[in-house]
Design a protein around this motif. Structure first.
Motif, PDB file in Angstrom:
ATOM      1  N   MET A   1       0.858  -1.208  -0.047  1.00 48.26           N
ATOM      2  CA  MET A   1      -0.203   0.131  -0.033  1.00 48.26           C
ATOM      3  C   MET A   1       0.791   1.115  -0.068  1.00 48.26           C
ATOM      4  SD  MET A   1      -3.044   0.960   2.894  1.00 48.26           S
ATOM      5  CE  MET A   1      -3.857  -0.371   2.464  1.00 48.26           C
ATOM      6  N   ASP A   2       0.308   2.384  -0.632  1.00 49.19           N
ATOM      7  CA  ASP A   2       1.059   3.503  -0.669  1.00 49.19           C
ATOM      8  C   ASP A   2       1.361   4.141   0.725  1.00 49.19           C
ATOM      9  OD1 ASP A   2       0.408   6.936  -0.712  1.00 49.19           O
ATOM     10  OD2 ASP A   2       2.008   6.090  -2.227  1.00 49.19           O
ATOM     11  N   PHE A   3       2.561   4.532   1.000  1.00 48.19           N
ATOM     12  CA  PHE A   3       2.946   5.102   2.334  1.00 48.19           C
ATOM     13  C   PHE A   3       1.933   5.982   2.847  1.00 48.19           C
ATOM     14  CE2 PHE A   3       5.718   8.055   4.895  1.00 48.19           C
ATOM     15  CZ  PHE A   3       5.683   7.393   6.102  1.00 48.19           C
ATOM     16  N   HIS A   4       1.587   6.844   2.114  1.00 50.38           N
ATOM     17  CA  HIS A   4       0.740   7.999   2.650  1.00 50.38           C
ATOM     18  C   HIS A   4      -0.922   7.453   2.684  1.00 50.38           C
ATOM     19  CE1 HIS A   4       4.117  10.606   2.218  1.00 50.38           C
ATOM     20  NE2 HIS A   4       3.504  11.430   3.451  1.00 50.38           N
ATOM     21  N   LYS A   5      -1.156   6.534   1.909  1.00 52.83           N
ATOM     22  CA  LYS A   5      -2.451   6.104   2.066  1.00 52.83           C
ATOM     23  C   LYS A   5      -2.575   5.185   3.136  1.00 52.83           C
ATOM     24  CE  LYS A   5      -5.708   3.200  -0.828  1.00 52.83           C
ATOM     25  NZ  LYS A   5      -5.847   2.779  -2.013  1.00 52.83           N
ATOM     26  N   LEU A   6      -1.331   4.455   3.517  1.00 52.39           N
ATOM     27  CA  LEU A   6      -1.387   3.616   4.642  1.00 52.39           C
ATOM     28  C   LEU A   6      -1.604   4.216   5.857  1.00 52.39           C
ATOM     29  CD1 LEU A   6      -0.859   0.906   6.268  1.00 52.39           C
ATOM     30  CD2 LEU A   6       1.631   1.331   6.072  1.00 52.39           C
ATOM     31  N   LEU A   7      -1.037   5.554   5.964  1.00 47.97           N
ATOM     32  CA  LEU A   7      -1.099   6.451   7.222  1.00 47.97           C
ATOM     33  C   LEU A   7      -2.541   6.987   7.407  1.00 47.97           C
ATOM     34  CD1 LEU A   7       2.397   8.479   7.026  1.00 47.97           C
ATOM     35  CD2 LEU A   7       1.669   6.545   8.236  1.00 47.97           C
ATOM     36  N   TYR A   8      -3.121   7.118   6.174  1.00 47.43           N
ATOM     37  CA  TYR A   8      -4.387   7.699   6.446  1.00 47.43           C
ATOM     38  C   TYR A   8      -5.440   6.611   6.917  1.00 47.43           C
ATOM     39  CZ  TYR A   8      -8.834   9.296   4.551  1.00 47.43           C
ATOM     40  OH  TYR A   8     -10.439   9.392   4.531  1.00 47.43           O
ATOM     41  N   THR A   9      -5.258   5.381   6.337  1.00 46.01           N
ATOM     42  CA  THR A   9      -5.997   4.426   6.662  1.00 46.01           C
ATOM     43  C   THR A   9      -5.903   4.045   8.100  1.00 46.01           C
ATOM     44  OG1 THR A   9      -5.676   3.292   4.671  1.00 46.01           O
ATOM     45  CG2 THR A   9      -6.582   1.821   6.435  1.00 46.01           C
ATOM     46  N   ILE A  10      -4.746   4.333   8.800  1.00 44.91           N
ATOM     47  CA  ILE A  10      -4.443   4.062  10.260  1.00 44.91           C
ATOM     48  C   ILE A  10      -5.009   5.264  10.716  1.00 44.91           C
ATOM     49  CG2 ILE A  10      -2.654   4.154  11.890  1.00 44.91           C
ATOM     50  CD1 ILE A  10      -1.000   2.694   9.879  1.00 44.91           C
ATOM     51  N   SER A  11      -5.170   6.461  10.566  1.00 38.90           N
ATOM     52  CA  SER A  11      -5.666   7.702  11.359  1.00 38.90           C
ATOM     53  C   SER A  11      -7.056   7.482  11.221  1.00 38.90           C
ATOM     54  CB  SER A  11      -5.259   8.798  10.417  1.00 38.90           C
ATOM     55  OG  SER A  11      -5.833   8.869   9.089  1.00 38.90           O
ATOM     56  N   LYS A  56       8.879   5.951   5.231  1.00 33.12           N
ATOM     57  CA  LYS A  56       8.301   4.898   4.256  1.00 33.12           C
ATOM     58  C   LYS A  56       9.000   3.564   4.549  1.00 33.12           C
ATOM     59  CE  LYS A  56       7.506   3.436  -0.487  1.00 33.12           C
ATOM     60  NZ  LYS A  56       7.706   3.939  -1.980  1.00 33.12           N
ATOM     61  N   ASP A  57      10.293   3.631   4.657  1.00 39.15           N
ATOM     62  CA  ASP A  57      10.986   2.166   5.230  1.00 39.15           C
ATOM     63  C   ASP A  57      11.463   2.222   6.594  1.00 39.15           C
ATOM     64  OD1 ASP A  57      11.474   1.877   2.282  1.00 39.15           O
ATOM     65  OD2 ASP A  57      12.957   3.077   2.099  1.00 39.15           O
ATOM     66  N   ASP A  58      10.976   2.863   7.394  1.00 37.68           N
ATOM     67  CA  ASP A  58      11.190   2.861   8.891  1.00 37.68           C
ATOM     68  C   ASP A  58       9.531   3.149   9.476  1.00 37.68           C
ATOM     69  OD1 ASP A  58      11.958   2.528  11.531  1.00 37.68           O
ATOM     70  OD2 ASP A  58      13.537   4.094  11.227  1.00 37.68           O
ATOM     71  N   LEU A  59       8.937   2.091  10.004  1.00 39.91           N
ATOM     72  CA  LEU A  59       7.653   2.621  10.464  1.00 39.91           C
ATOM     73  C   LEU A  59       8.011   1.959  12.243  1.00 39.91           C
ATOM     74  CD1 LEU A  59       5.211   1.198   8.083  1.00 39.91           C
ATOM     75  CD2 LEU A  59       5.855   3.424   8.418  1.00 39.91           C
ATOM     76  N   SER A  60       9.149   1.915  12.702  1.00 36.98           N
ATOM     77  CA  SER A  60       9.424   1.237  13.891  1.00 36.98           C
ATOM     78  C   SER A  60       8.725   2.142  15.093  1.00 36.98           C
ATOM     79  CB  SER A  60      10.879   1.058  14.134  1.00 36.98           C
ATOM     80  OG  SER A  60      11.355   2.304  14.035  1.00 36.98           O
ATOM     81  N   PHE A  61       8.884   3.379  14.964  1.00 40.02           N
ATOM     82  CA  PHE A  61       8.260   4.360  16.142  1.00 40.02           C
ATOM     83  C   PHE A  61       6.846   4.368  15.802  1.00 40.02           C
ATOM     84  CE2 PHE A  61       7.427   8.624  17.901  1.00 40.02           C
ATOM     85  CZ  PHE A  61       7.828   8.443  19.190  1.00 40.02           C
TER      86      PHE A  61
END
Length: 480
Positions: A1-11, A56-61
């Protein structure tokens, strides 16, 4: 999934209380005043991106935050992780970014009942304004207000423990477990046994990794002897830059011949450049009267520094013994300025390094100069020596560093085009040595050496800076 689309889905999956919790756990990285403008998860994610904490390559936080607030459903469905995976990951040295102290406070807020919270607020009525204790105010907000007032810090849990002891022993137990975990994990040799919580950084993996990895004990000991400098921004760098002394010449008869401090803007620019690289938030003020200097200092004394690890103040002006001058020619005591930031006067900076660099003459010995001016109260063509450098300018309290441009029998030089010897050398060495991990006292020693070698070829004048300090640990300004 696109990075910012993923963040939107989570939000979209996060509730209002989830956002509040995420903001609280991010306080060590995103200052409270910036958080006030964050109204939705997307804005928080953007702020984390700007801090380099979400890529995009680091979602650890992001994974850690979701794990901490117990949104395992999002962690599993959207980020293909699990609670077991996060528990293992957070045991890896340096992986956890949310401090154990911040997580402790969050856990307390999650385990407090409505009735206990009401009683908690009641016990704070003498300490906090009533508007901060309304029925709608959450436990997290109360804890934030306590931090702002200096009533609560990682090294100061006394009030919190006292209240919890009266209201809920289970909350007290969590605090005591935190303290025990912190104290038992670290034993620093050469300091008479165990150190207090204030003497170590959060690294709960210390005992295990010290056994597994050769040399790890020495690394832990080294970290315990350094000030924590991992907040972003590290702190405020306040620059007070006085150039135009027209008012002083007009109002003070004895200062009729005092010229403007040409070249000082070169110093201010160098300080801005260097401390920006060192992750400080720059606050610069130009041409302040003595009263305005006091007002500005008091403004920064009264602000909340809990989200910062350090405070730096650079003062560029004319001066005399133990004082700097406002542009109106009135005096401001250096000691009064520095003592504004003692633990009593500025609780949110207690235990944190307070650094002052003063570019101003401090003496009464004169020599003639032509192209080089002096930061003195005397004639613009003379050079003033710091005949009576006064160590009482620095507070009699830990965690202060005062760097003066001059010491006894030496003058302070300022080029009208290239800035001052001291500030230019200081900035050059900070820029060169901080990436190598050198501490501030080693850097100032190098500055002393360089400045002492310079010569005023016209008058054979010399200058010798002098730092004085009550630092308890090494102060290393981070680049990364």
């Amino acid at each position: 999934m696109d990075f910012h689309k993923l963040l939107y889905t989570i939000s979209e999956a996060l509730a209002t209380e989830d956002l509040v919790a995420l903001k609280f756990l991010s306080l060590d990285y995103i200052p409270l005043r910036k958080q006030e403008g964050i109204r939705d998860p997307e804005a928080l994610f953007l702020a984390l991106e700007e801090k380099g904490l979400l890529e995009k390559d680091d979602l650890s936080f992001l994974k850690e935050l979701l794990f901490r607030i117990n949104r395992i459903d999002i962690l599993t469905e959207q980020l293909s992780s699990s609670s077991e995976e996060m528990e293992r990951a957070l045991q890896i040295p340096g992986r956890a970014k949310v401090s154990q102290f911040r997580y402790l406070l969050f856990q307390l807020s999650e385990n407090i009942t409505t009735d206990t919270l009401k009683s908690f607020k009641f016990l704070l009525t003498k300490e906090l304004p009533k508007c901060k204790l309304d029925n709608e105010i959450t436990m997290l907000r109360v804890l934030i207000e306590m931090e702002k007032k200096g009533l609560l810090a990682e090294e100061n849990l006394k009030i919190l423990k006292t209240i919890c002891e009266k209201l809920d022993k289970s909350l007290l137990k969590k605090i005591e477990e935190f303290e025990l975990e912190q104290s038992e994990m670290y034993v620093v040799e050469g300091h008479g046994g165990q150190t207090g919580v204030s003497e170590v950084q959060d690294s709960l993996w210390a005992s295990q990794t010290a056994q597994d990895c050769p040399g790890m004990h020495e690394e832990i000991q080294q970290q315990a002897d350094m000030y924590r400098m991992d907040s972003r921004p590290c702190g405020i760098c306040l620059i007070l830059n006085n150039h135009d002394f027209t008012q002083a010449r007009a109002e003070v008869p004895t200062l009729q011949t005092m010229k403007d401090r040409n070249g000082t803007d070169v110093d201010a620019a160098a300080l801005r450049r260097v401390f920006t690289k060192l992750h400080f938030e720059i606050a610069e003020y130009k041409d302040l009267t003595a009263k305005q200097i006091h007002q500005t200092i008091h403004r920064y004394r009264d602000m909340d520094h809990n989200v910062y690890d350090c405070f730096v103040c650079c003062i560029l002006s004319h001066g005399d013994k133990g004082i700097v001058l406002g542009t109106d020619g009135q005096q401001t005591s250096i000691q009064e300025l520095t003592t504004s930031f003692t633990g009593t006067n500025c609780r949110s900076l207690a235990g944190k390094p307070k650094v002052f660099f003063i570019q101003a003459c401090q003496g009464d010995t004169f020599q003639k100069g032509v192209h080089i001016e002096t930061d003195s109260t005397e004639l613009d063509y003379s050079l003033e020596a710091d005949a009576r450098f006064q160590l009482e300018c620095i507070p009699n309290e830990a965690d202060f560093l005062l760097g003066m441009a001059t010491m006894k029998d030496f003058v302070s030089y300022r080029s009208t085009t290239q800035g001052t010897w001291y500030i230019q050398s200081l900035c050059e060495h900070l820029e060169k040595s901080c990436p190598r991990g050198e501490d501030i006292l080693s850097i100032l020693t190098a500055v002393n050496q360089e400045v002492s070698r310079k010569n005023d070829k016209v008058n054979h004048g010399k200058q010798m800076p002098q730092p004085s300090f009550t630092l308890r640990k090494k102060l290393i300004f981070p680049i990364n």
